[in-house]
Enzyme design. Structure first.
Site, short mmCIF file in Angstrom:
data_model
loop_
_atom_site.label_atom_id
_atom_site.label_comp_id
_atom_site.label_asym_id
_atom_site.label_seq_id
_atom_site.Cartn_x
_atom_site.Cartn_y
_atom_site.Cartn_z
N GLU A 195 0.85 -1.20 0.00
CA GLU A 195 0.00 0.00 0.00
C GLU A 195 0.88 1.24 0.00
OE1 GLU A 195 -2.63 0.50 3.40
OE2 GLU A 195 -3.37 2.42 2.63
N ASN B 205 -4.57 5.04 -1.83
CA ASN B 205 -5.75 5.57 -1.13
C ASN B 205 -6.39 6.67 -1.96
OD1 ASN B 205 -5.77 4.36 1.73
ND2 ASN B 205 -3.62 4.89 1.35
N GLU C 221 -8.05 2.10 -2.72
CA GLU C 221 -8.67 1.97 -1.39
C GLU C 221 -9.50 3.22 -1.15
OE1 GLU C 221 -5.91 1.00 1.71
OE2 GLU C 221 -5.19 -0.78 0.67
N GLU D 124 -5.64 -5.10 8.33
CA GLU D 124 -4.51 -4.19 8.56
C GLU D 124 -4.28 -4.05 10.06
OE1 GLU D 124 -5.43 -0.36 6.82
OE2 GLU D 124 -6.97 0.04 8.31
P1 C2E Z 1 -4.89 3.77 6.33
O1 C2E Z 1 -5.21 3.70 4.87
O2 C2E Z 1 -5.80 3.04 7.27
O3 C2E Z 1 -3.40 3.25 6.45
C1 C2E Z 1 -2.89 2.49 7.48
C2 C2E Z 1 -2.14 3.31 8.49
O4 C2E Z 1 -1.80 2.46 9.59
C3 C2E Z 1 -0.82 3.85 7.98
O5 C2E Z 1 -0.55 5.05 8.68
C4 C2E Z 1 0.17 2.78 8.41
O6 C2E Z 1 1.50 3.23 8.51
C5 C2E Z 1 -0.40 2.40 9.76
N1 C2E Z 1 -0.08 1.03 10.13
C6 C2E Z 1 0.22 0.01 9.31
N2 C2E Z 1 0.41 -1.12 9.98
C7 C2E Z 1 0.24 -0.82 11.28
C8 C2E Z 1 0.33 -1.60 12.49
O7 C2E Z 1 0.61 -2.80 12.51
N3 C2E Z 1 0.08 -0.94 13.65
C9 C2E Z 1 -0.22 0.40 13.68
N4 C2E Z 1 -0.44 0.98 14.89
N5 C2E Z 1 -0.32 1.16 12.56
C10 C2E Z 1 -0.09 0.54 11.37
P2 C2E Z 1 -0.19 6.37 7.90
O8 C2E Z 1 0.83 6.08 6.86
O9 C2E Z 1 0.12 7.39 8.94
O10 C2E Z 1 -1.52 6.73 7.13
C11 C2E Z 1 -2.63 7.22 7.82
C12 C2E Z 1 -3.83 7.41 6.92
O11 C2E Z 1 -3.62 8.49 6.01
C13 C2E Z 1 -4.12 6.21 6.04
O12 C2E Z 1 -4.81 5.28 6.82
C14 C2E Z 1 -4.93 6.83 4.92
O13 C2E Z 1 -6.30 6.93 5.32
C15 C2E Z 1 -4.37 8.23 4.84
N6 C2E Z 1 -3.50 8.33 3.67
C16 C2E Z 1 -2.21 7.94 3.55
N7 C2E Z 1 -1.75 8.21 2.29
C17 C2E Z 1 -2.80 8.76 1.60
C18 C2E Z 1 -2.99 9.24 0.25
O14 C2E Z 1 -2.10 9.19 -0.59
N8 C2E Z 1 -4.23 9.74 -0.07
C19 C2E Z 1 -5.25 9.77 0.81
N9 C2E Z 1 -6.44 10.26 0.41
N10 C2E Z 1 -5.12 9.32 2.09
C20 C2E Z 1 -3.91 8.82 2.48
CA CA Z 2 -5.64 2.47 3.28
#
Ligand code: C2E
Ligand code: CA
Length: 399
Positions: A174, A232, A264, A351
């Protein structure tokens, strides 16, 4: 920290139970133990002396456990907490969530009767940094800062691997956005996605992410890895007429076939312009993209969406996955989500898989794909091949 050096406070209105807890702590080697009969007395004790760990009952006359926790949280007192109660697990778990929401380090909750074993296991956690980093943006970025960063293309994806649970093979990754900020270092999406959405500039980030993710996936595949990539997509972007064709053209321009990319979809606000969104999603599906319902079980990621959008994948929110082992309600939601995915013919992705125990549980429940820190943290595209080789080696020992 050794147990002998920890300053405990036992908050319990029943004399017998309080004395039993104090004796138990002393038996485990504690040397500093203070006592209080209710929340008010506990706050006084905390103001008068150093306290590291509080063991508190919830149900007390005078100031009860919940009010006590609120005062401790609002005063920012740096203590860790263990909750004990005769009430059922769901209630204790809810108060546990409340405790963490107040920023207090929760070591755990115990259903009474408390035993030395249960207590010792939680006290052992005291030295660990158990408070998760805050999700909210700690720095405020202005629209001008964000505009400059978009123009300079300072946003880059990191990639978090996903693996097939049954075979252990790498399945995809992802793309998660990061801002390489000249002064702040690497900034996570919670600090800028809401601002981009509010200023209607999220599409600009999406284009960068789609292009870089498609290029990365093309390179992995050219190197012999049979992996897909997920990006995403904010549902807000899908209101624009013609967006499906633009996405398809951009991905094809990177020599990637749409069937190797999953979008997603997350919805943060109630959906307006439903007809246009559905038109774009149907077209993307016809072009061959996978469609995943992200953060399933939270907010607007609901059963209603499942019935009207042609999803191919159901991504179960990490909050259910990572707590499935200790919270019965999370496990029930996880199991029923897997069941719904199966009945609708959708691929189930979990996830937030953080431990081997989480992995084993998902394997036992027949989940298709897993993603989380147990498998790997998000990394640069160029590191995926080395990760895949190392993971394949490691996963053969997981069977
Ligand atoms: P999401 O799509 O639910 O992505 C998963 C988030 O959980 C990611 O945080 C990831 O680093 C984190 N994560 C993964 N595995 C674990 C785990 O085992 N434990 C824990 N505690 N966390 C884990 P991140 O990278 O901070 O992303 C946060 C959110 O930001 C994402 O949630 C997504 O909704 C949004 N996001 C990230 N990139 C994009 C993008 O390019 N466009 C859009 N529209 N939203 C984005
Ligand atoms: Ca996601």
């Amino acid at each position: 920290m050794k147990i002998a050096d920890i300053h405990f406070l036992v908050v319990e209105d029943h004399v017998f139970q309080r004395e039993a807890l104090v004796a138990m702590l002393a038996g485990l080697g504690a040397r500093h133990i203070a006592e209080a009969v209710d929340g008010r007395a506990a706050l006084e004790a905390m103001r008068a002396q150093t306290i590291d760990t509080v063991i508190s009952d919830l149900d007390m006359p005078g100031m009860d456990g919940m009010e006590f926790i609120r005062h401790v949280g609002e005063a920012g007192m740096p203590v860790s907490m263990i909750l004990s109660s005769v009430h059922d697990r769901a209630l204790i778990a809810s108060v546990g969530t409340m405790t963490e929401a107040y920023g207090i380090t929760l070591l755990g909750a115990i259903e009474k009767p408390v035993t030395p074993q249960k207590l010792a296991a939680l006290i052992a956690l005291h030295q660990l940094p158990v408070t998760p980093p805050p999700k909210a943006a700690s720095v405020f970025f202005s629209e001008a800062d964000i505009s400059e960063a978009l123009a300079a293309r300072l946003f880059e994806p990191l990639f978090q691997p996903k693996v097939d649970v049954a075979t252990g093979s790498p399945a995809g990754a992802e793309a998660l956005a990061r801002w390489y900020h000249p002064e702040q270092g690497i900034v996570g999406p919670y600090a800028f996605i809401p601002a981009l959405e509010a200023n209607r500039r999220i599409d600009e980030l999406t284009w960068i992410m789609l292009e870089k993710a498609a290029a990365a996936c093309r390179d992995w595949r050219a190197g012999g890895l049979d992996m897909t990539v997920s990006v995403n997509l904010s549902l807000r972007s899908l209101i624009t007429v013609g967006i499906a064709d633009r996405v398809t053209a951009l991905v094809r321009a990177q020599d990637l076939e749409p069937k190797h990319m999953t979008l997603e979809v997350t919805e943060t606000t109630a959906m307006t312009d439903l007809a246009r969104v559905l038109e774009n999603l149907a077209r993307l599906r016809i072009k061959g993209f996978g469609l995943s319902i992200d953060d399933y079980g939270t907010g607007y990621s609901s059963l209603q969406q499942l019935s009207r959008i042609p999803f191919t994948e159901l991504k179960i929110d990490q909050s259910f996955v990572m707590h499935a082992i200790e919270k019965n309600a999370c496990r029930v939601i996880l199991e029923s989500s897997l069941d719904i995915a199966k009945k609708l013919g959708l691929k189930a992705v979990a996830e937030g898989v953080e431990t081997r125990a989480d992995w084993e549980l998902l394997k036992g429940l027949g989940c298709d794909v897993a993603q989380g820190y147990f498998i790997a943290r998000p990394m640069e595209a160029a590191k995926i091949a080395a990760w895949a080789a190392a993971w394949t080696e490691r996963s053969s020992n997981l069977a």
